[in-house]
Motif scaffolding. Structure first.
Motif, PDB file in Angstrom:
ATOM      1  N   HIS A  76     -25.641  24.643  -6.966  1.00 29.80           N
ATOM      2  CA  HIS A  76     -26.887  24.393  -7.690  1.00 29.80           C
ATOM      3  C   HIS A  76     -27.748  23.423  -6.876  1.00 29.80           C
ATOM      4  CE1 HIS A  76     -29.535  22.806 -10.883  1.00 29.80           C
ATOM      5  NE2 HIS A  76     -29.315  23.959 -11.479  1.00 29.80           N
ATOM      6  N   PRO A  77     -29.068  23.572  -6.902  1.00 30.31           N
ATOM      7  CA  PRO A  77     -29.920  22.664  -6.107  1.00 30.31           C
ATOM      8  C   PRO A  77     -29.671  21.184  -6.393  1.00 30.31           C
ATOM      9  CG  PRO A  77     -31.207  24.502  -6.920  1.00 30.31           C
ATOM     10  CD  PRO A  77     -29.854  24.646  -7.530  1.00 30.31           C
ATOM     11  N   ILE A 236     -28.938   4.650  -3.552  1.00 32.76           N
ATOM     12  CA  ILE A 236     -28.842   4.438  -5.000  1.00 32.76           C
ATOM     13  C   ILE A 236     -30.076   4.992  -5.698  1.00 32.76           C
ATOM     14  CG2 ILE A 236     -28.675   2.667  -6.793  1.00 32.76           C
ATOM     15  CD1 ILE A 236     -27.136   0.943  -4.821  1.00 32.76           C
ATOM     16  N   GLU A 237     -31.261   4.694  -5.155  1.00 34.74           N
ATOM     17  CA  GLU A 237     -32.496   5.177  -5.782  1.00 34.74           C
ATOM     18  C   GLU A 237     -32.651   6.693  -5.608  1.00 34.74           C
ATOM     19  OE1 GLU A 237     -35.882   2.021  -5.305  1.00 34.74           O
ATOM     20  OE2 GLU A 237     -34.667   2.015  -3.475  1.00 34.74           O
ATOM     21  N   MET A 238     -32.176   7.226  -4.475  1.00 31.07           N
ATOM     22  CA  MET A 238     -32.338   8.654  -4.233  1.00 31.07           C
ATOM     23  C   MET A 238     -31.510   9.488  -5.216  1.00 31.07           C
ATOM     24  SD  MET A 238     -34.578   9.312  -2.045  1.00 31.07           S
ATOM     25  CE  MET A 238     -34.206  11.050  -1.910  1.00 31.07           C
ATOM     26  N   GLN A 239     -30.439   8.923  -5.752  1.00 35.08           N
ATOM     27  CA  GLN A 239     -29.696   9.657  -6.775  1.00 35.08           C
ATOM     28  C   GLN A 239     -30.564   9.890  -8.009  1.00 35.08           C
ATOM     29  OE1 GLN A 239     -25.557   8.321  -7.475  1.00 35.08           O
ATOM     30  NE2 GLN A 239     -25.842   6.946  -5.724  1.00 35.08           N
ATOM     31  N   SER A 240     -31.336   8.887  -8.418  1.00 32.32           N
ATOM     32  CA  SER A 240     -32.237   9.046  -9.568  1.00 32.32           C
ATOM     33  C   SER A 240     -33.324  10.065  -9.265  1.00 32.32           C
ATOM     34  CB  SER A 240     -32.861   7.698  -9.924  1.00 32.32           C
ATOM     35  OG  SER A 240     -31.870   6.744 -10.218  1.00 32.32           O
ATOM     36  N   ILE A 241     -33.897   9.997  -8.059  1.00 34.64           N
ATOM     37  CA  ILE A 241     -34.959  10.936  -7.694  1.00 34.64           C
ATOM     38  C   ILE A 241     -34.414  12.367  -7.687  1.00 34.64           C
ATOM     39  CG2 ILE A 241     -36.568  11.587  -5.874  1.00 34.64           C
ATOM     40  CD1 ILE A 241     -37.294   9.011  -7.347  1.00 34.64           C
ATOM     41  N   THR A 242     -33.185  12.552  -7.200  1.00 33.31           N
ATOM     42  CA  THR A 242     -32.581  13.891  -7.179  1.00 33.31           C
ATOM     43  C   THR A 242     -32.401  14.430  -8.595  1.00 33.31           C
ATOM     44  OG1 THR A 242     -31.418  13.344  -5.134  1.00 33.31           O
ATOM     45  CG2 THR A 242     -30.582  15.201  -6.418  1.00 33.31           C
ATOM     46  N   ALA A 243     -31.897  13.592  -9.510  1.00 31.63           N
ATOM     47  CA  ALA A 243     -31.716  14.038 -10.892  1.00 31.63           C
ATOM     48  C   ALA A 243     -33.051  14.371 -11.539  1.00 31.63           C
ATOM     49  CB  ALA A 243     -30.989  12.953 -11.687  1.00 31.63           C
ATOM     50  N   LEU A 244     -34.095  13.558 -11.294  1.00 33.16           N
ATOM     51  CA  LEU A 244     -35.409  13.833 -11.883  1.00 33.16           C
ATOM     52  C   LEU A 244     -36.008  15.123 -11.336  1.00 33.16           C
ATOM     53  CD1 LEU A 244     -36.944  10.235 -11.789  1.00 33.16           C
ATOM     54  CD2 LEU A 244     -36.287  11.509 -13.829  1.00 33.16           C
ATOM     55  N   ALA A 245     -35.726  15.423 -10.072  1.00 36.54           N
ATOM     56  CA  ALA A 245     -36.370  16.580  -9.445  1.00 36.54           C
ATOM     57  C   ALA A 245     -35.703  17.895  -9.830  1.00 36.54           C
ATOM     58  CB  ALA A 245     -36.357  16.402  -7.922  1.00 36.54           C
ATOM     59  N   HIS A 246     -34.402  17.920 -10.047  1.00 33.59           N
ATOM     60  CA  HIS A 246     -33.682  19.188 -10.157  1.00 33.59           C
ATOM     61  C   HIS A 246     -33.112  19.472 -11.543  1.00 33.59           C
ATOM     62  CE1 HIS A 246     -33.916  19.951  -5.848  1.00 33.59           C
ATOM     63  NE2 HIS A 246     -33.518  18.705  -5.620  1.00 33.59           N
ATOM     64  N   LEU A 247     -33.042  18.530 -12.439  1.00 32.41           N
ATOM     65  CA  LEU A 247     -32.446  18.774 -13.749  1.00 32.41           C
ATOM     66  C   LEU A 247     -33.528  19.085 -14.776  1.00 32.41           C
ATOM     67  CD1 LEU A 247     -29.685  16.002 -14.000  1.00 32.41           C
ATOM     68  CD2 LEU A 247     -29.392  18.440 -13.549  1.00 32.41           C
ATOM     69  N   ARG A 248     -33.340  20.186 -15.506  1.00 31.14           N
ATOM     70  CA  ARG A 248     -34.253  20.525 -16.603  1.00 31.14           C
ATOM     71  C   ARG A 248     -33.820  19.718 -17.821  1.00 31.14           C
ATOM     72  NH1 ARG A 248     -34.075  26.872 -17.155  1.00 31.14           N
ATOM     73  NH2 ARG A 248     -31.844  26.367 -17.154  1.00 31.14           N
ATOM     74  N   SER A 249     -34.585  18.672 -18.116  1.00 32.13           N
ATOM     75  CA  SER A 249     -34.159  17.722 -19.137  1.00 32.13           C
ATOM     76  C   SER A 249     -35.367  17.099 -19.805  1.00 32.13           C
ATOM     77  CB  SER A 249     -33.297  16.624 -18.493  1.00 32.13           C
ATOM     78  OG  SER A 249     -34.039  15.956 -17.490  1.00 32.13           O
ATOM     79  N   CYS A 250     -35.075  16.248 -20.780  1.00 32.91           N
ATOM     80  CA  CYS A 250     -36.108  15.434 -21.430  1.00 32.91           C
ATOM     81  C   CYS A 250     -36.084  14.057 -20.772  1.00 32.91           C
ATOM     82  CB  CYS A 250     -35.834  15.333 -22.929  1.00 32.91           C
ATOM     83  SG  CYS A 250     -37.010  14.282 -23.811  1.00 32.91           S
ATOM     84  N   ILE A 251     -37.230  13.621 -20.249  1.00 28.59           N
ATOM     85  CA  ILE A 251     -37.319  12.370 -19.506  1.00 28.59           C
ATOM     86  C   ILE A 251     -37.602  11.225 -20.485  1.00 28.59           C
ATOM     87  CG2 ILE A 251     -38.442  11.159 -17.618  1.00 28.59           C
ATOM     88  CD1 ILE A 251     -36.938  13.653 -16.760  1.00 28.59           C
ATOM     89  N   LEU A 252     -36.738  10.193 -20.403  1.00 32.58           N
ATOM     90  CA  LEU A 252     -36.958   8.966 -21.176  1.00 32.58           C
ATOM     91  C   LEU A 252     -37.279   7.854 -20.173  1.00 32.58           C
ATOM     92  CD1 LEU A 252     -33.951   9.156 -23.696  1.00 32.58           C
ATOM     93  CD2 LEU A 252     -36.272   9.965 -24.022  1.00 32.58           C
ATOM     94  N   TYR A 253     -38.592   7.497 -20.085  1.00 31.62           N
ATOM     95  CA  TYR A 253     -39.002   6.441 -19.154  1.00 31.62           C
ATOM     96  C   TYR A 253     -39.037   5.124 -19.919  1.00 31.62           C
ATOM     97  CZ  TYR A 253     -41.609   3.865 -15.636  1.00 31.62           C
ATOM     98  OH  TYR A 253     -42.000   2.930 -14.708  1.00 31.62           O
ATOM     99  N   PHE A 254     -38.134   4.224 -19.551  1.00 28.47           N
ATOM    100  CA  PHE A 254     -38.012   2.954 -20.257  1.00 28.47           C
ATOM    101  C   PHE A 254     -38.926   1.902 -19.627  1.00 28.47           C
ATOM    102  CE2 PHE A 254     -34.636   4.832 -22.459  1.00 28.47           C
ATOM    103  CZ  PHE A 254     -34.158   3.962 -23.434  1.00 28.47           C
ATOM    104  N   MET A 255     -39.532   1.097 -20.521  1.00 36.17           N
ATOM    105  CA  MET A 255     -40.389  -0.012 -20.093  1.00 36.17           C
ATOM    106  C   MET A 255     -40.009  -1.269 -20.872  1.00 36.17           C
ATOM    107  SD  MET A 255     -44.210   1.597 -19.602  1.00 36.17           S
ATOM    108  CE  MET A 255     -44.832  -0.033 -19.175  1.00 36.17           C
ATOM    109  N   ASP A 256     -40.140  -2.418 -20.196  1.00 33.84           N
ATOM    110  CA  ASP A 256     -39.868  -3.721 -20.804  1.00 33.84           C
ATOM    111  C   ASP A 256     -41.170  -4.507 -20.813  1.00 33.84           C
ATOM    112  OD1 ASP A 256     -38.906  -6.099 -21.707  1.00 33.84           O
ATOM    113  OD2 ASP A 256     -37.785  -6.607 -19.879  1.00 33.84           O
TER     114      ASP A 256
END
Length: 670
Positions: A76-77, A236-256
């Motif tokens: 899978h991509p 470490i950061e590229m793992q997050s970018i990979t998940a955001l780019a290739h997974l069909r999901s609902c994005i929860l962007y957290f802010m403080d």
């Protein structure tokens, strides 16, 4: 547990261990004894077998490694990109390529040396060729030390990756470090992600699972992302970018908004706009965390304007929560799940697959045949029925009300006869008698009882007329008795049939068929070249002894004794009794037969019967038998056997010779 789509991989040995495994297997699985006096073809085959077996062992181990490690282009991509981020795709492919090249080189070396071994002209030359072949194979494998070590590290890391299914319902949590992402996944799932008050506590992807609307959802916690170019991001950061780019999901962007994470609201909004292209085609939620400290209503106008700019497009929904006080946590989860479900349904409706499904579905809608209104029919009794009201004194009394009036549960006993439908209501409480007019009431429950009884009587009369009850032997009280009788009959029949077969299969001979007279025996022995004189003498002696015994018995018993009835028994006694020489009052001496057949007096000192001479014709035959016996005894004597029945196996490996450590120069005695 490995990521879903990556199967379990066996450990990869080091280069030295690889050689030890293969060479020891060759030593164990192939013959080890060869002599220079063997045929040259046998010597060649011996060493060729070793070379080929070593090649097969190397090829088997290397092929297993190459087959178990995944091919990045077939994954899978998301998994392919994740492996590229973690292990460097080029380095990974290069390591597998080096092992594949080593496998081909080993095959070529084995092929060349097998061809040379076919022309080996001596044991020494074949052995040297075998050593050279195995040495070159070992050299090739020693050069693969670095690829094998790298692949073992990759295997260990893959086995520690979480189980991520790229095709299931997924909630993806992202944002700046230390904004509460790990705290949220710990609240909504059973995951146990480490939470610390400093940045980059989470250094890899973590997965938790939850249930919503009877469906299983996976929640992925990604490491924190900083706002800088993609080329400057670390692993470490590229793992997050990979998940955001290739997974069909609902994005929860957290802010403080309280800025306790160490980053301003402006920086967090800027990061959202930087990675917003990765959110295209996915439902997105802007999650305001830590509202127990700061709410959006308490922001200054400039920061509030930045939030408004994000949510003004309409694609992003604003939700608020506090993982510390757990306020709004479930609302955020429900909103994210509902948004993803709606998005998946909308995506399926836009696709082409829905057309093939919709074409097979037909919904029938009835059309009116005229303008007449046909209302549903409701009986008047139903319309006039009053609705039950507990406060109405004229309401219908229920069984529950009667129970309460009679004392409640445990005291009240319901009367089942009051609802009987009889011609006269006074009959409801009457007791039904068992005997009436001298007859049993139960016999008249069936209206056809008389006809059935008459048919049964006719059947019994017919059975009696046929003689069914004449013999009581065949009447059984139960089915078990009948089966037992059948088994007994079958057993008797089997025994009788076996007796018949035994009599039929064995030959029948009369008693006189095996009897021979002395004259016939002497004639046959003379024709065979044997001397029958002693047998004739013995027969005459036995005849005289039997005659004397019969005469004495006749004299003792009188003239009326029947001699023929006891003749057989007397003949047996006559063989051992001395009739003529026995004196009065003296105990007769016992006699026995010798090996020659003559009757001799038994001596206490020396045996009269020599077993080793029994059945021998003459002394020549006796000496020949003794010579053969001594020859057969030679091997047991050499093996220290007591005789033919001695099967004892002595200790083949004495412990004092084979136990303990051996030092240099101590093995010569063996």
């Amino acid at each position: 547990m490995a990521t879903k789509g990556l199967k379990a991989i066996a450990p990869v040995p080091t280069a030295s261990d690889f050689l030890d495994i293969v060479l020891s297997k060759t030593q164990r699985k192939t013959p080890t004894v060869i002599h220079k006096n063997f045929k040259i073809s046998r010597i060649r085959n011996f060493y060729m077998r070793k070379v080929k077996f070593t090649q097969d062992s190397f090829e088997e181990k290397l092929a297993a490694i190459l087959d178990e490690f995944p091919i990045l282009d077939d994954l899978h991509p998301f998994l392919s990109s994740l492996l590229n981020v973690l292990y460097d795709k080029n380095h990974y492919k290069l390591a597998l390529g080096q092992l594949r090249t080593a496998k081909h080189l080993i095959d070529q070396v084995a092929k060349d040396y097998v061809r040379l071994l076919k022309f080996g002209d001596s044991l020494y030359r074949c052995k040297q060729l075998k050593r050279a072949a195995l040495g070159r194979m070992a050299t090739i494998m020693r050069r693969q030390k670095d690829p094998l070590a790298y692949l073992e590290q990759v295997r260990q890391h893959i086995s520690r990756l979480p189980s991520i299914d790229p095709n299931t319902r997924t909630l993806l949590i992202c944002g700046y470090p230390n904004v509460g992402k790990s705290s949220f996944i710990n609240k909504v799932t059973r995951a146990d992600v480490d939470v610390q008050p400093y940045a980059f506590t989470t250094k890899s992807l973590f997965v938790g699972h939850l249930d919503y609307k009877y469906l299983r959802w996976q929640v992925i916690d990604t490491p924190g992302i900083l706002d800088h170019p993609l080329e400057e991001m670390n692993t470490i950061e590229m793992q997050s970018i990979t998940a955001l780019a290739h997974l069909r999901s609902c994005i929860l962007y957290f802010m403080d908004l309280s800025e306790q994470c160490g980053y301003t609201v402006e920086a967090q909004c800027k990061l959202f706009h930087s990675i917003k292209p990765l959110f295209s085609g996915k439902p997105t939620l802007l999650v305001i965390n830590k509202i127990d400290i700061m709410r959006p209503e308490d922001l200054n106008p400039s920061d509030a304007a930045l939030l408004t700019e994000i949510t003004s497009s309409g694609d992003v929904k604003l939700v608020q929560t506090s993982c510390y006080s757990e306020e709004g946590v479930m609302d955020v989860k429900n909103a994210a799940c509902d948004a993803l479900l709606a998005h998946r349904v909308e995506t399926k409706l836009k696709g082409t697959k829905i057309n093939s499904v919709a074409n097979r579905i037909h919904v029938s809608v009835p059309k009116p045949r005229d303008d007449i209104v046909r209302e549903p029919f409701i009986p008047d009794a139903v319309k006039e029925r009053k609705k039950y009201d507990r406060d109405d004194p004229d309401r219908k009394k229920l069984e529950r009300d009667i129970e309460l009036e009679e004392g409640g549960a445990g005291v009240y006993n319901i009367n089942l006869r009051k609802n009987y439908m009889l011609a006269n209501d006074e009959w409801k409480e009457d007791r039904i008698p068992e005997i009436m007019d001298g007859k049993n009431i139960a016999d008249f429950i069936d209206p056809d009882i008389a006809e059935k009884l008459e048919a049964l009587e006719r059947e019994e009369e017919q059975l009696q007329a046929e003689g069914f009850y004449d013999s009581e032997e065949d009447i059984f009280d139960s089915e078990d008795e009948r089966q037992a009788a059948e088994l007994a009959n079958a057993k008797v029949h089997l025994l009788s049939s076996q007796d018949v077969k035994r009599v039929r299969n064995y030959p029948h001979m009369p008693r006189t068929a095996g009897l021979r007279t002395v004259t016939e025996m002497t004639a046959k022995m003379t024709a065979a070249g044997l001397d029958p004189s002693r047998i004739q003498a013995r027969a005459e002696m036995l005849a005289k002894a039997q005659g004397a015994a019969r005469k004495r018995k006749r004299d003792d018993a009188g003239e009326t004794m029947d001699v023929d009835e006891d003749g057989e028994e007397d003949a047996g006694e006559g063989e051992w009794m001395d009739v003529d020489d026995e004196e009065a009052g003296q105990k007769p001496k016992k006699k026995r037969k010798s090996e020659t057949g003559a009757v001799t007096v038994k001596s206490k000192r020396e045996p009269t019967l020599k077993r080793h001479l029994a059945g021998m014709r003459d002394s020549t035959q006796v000496s020949k038998a003794i010579q053969l016996r001594n020859l057969a005894q030679r091997h047991p004597n050499r093996m220290a056997k007591a005789g033919e029945s001695d099967r004892a196996i002595k200790t083949k490996m004495p412990k004092h010779l084979f136990a303990g450590k051996r030092k240099g120069g101590k093995t010569d005695r063996r």
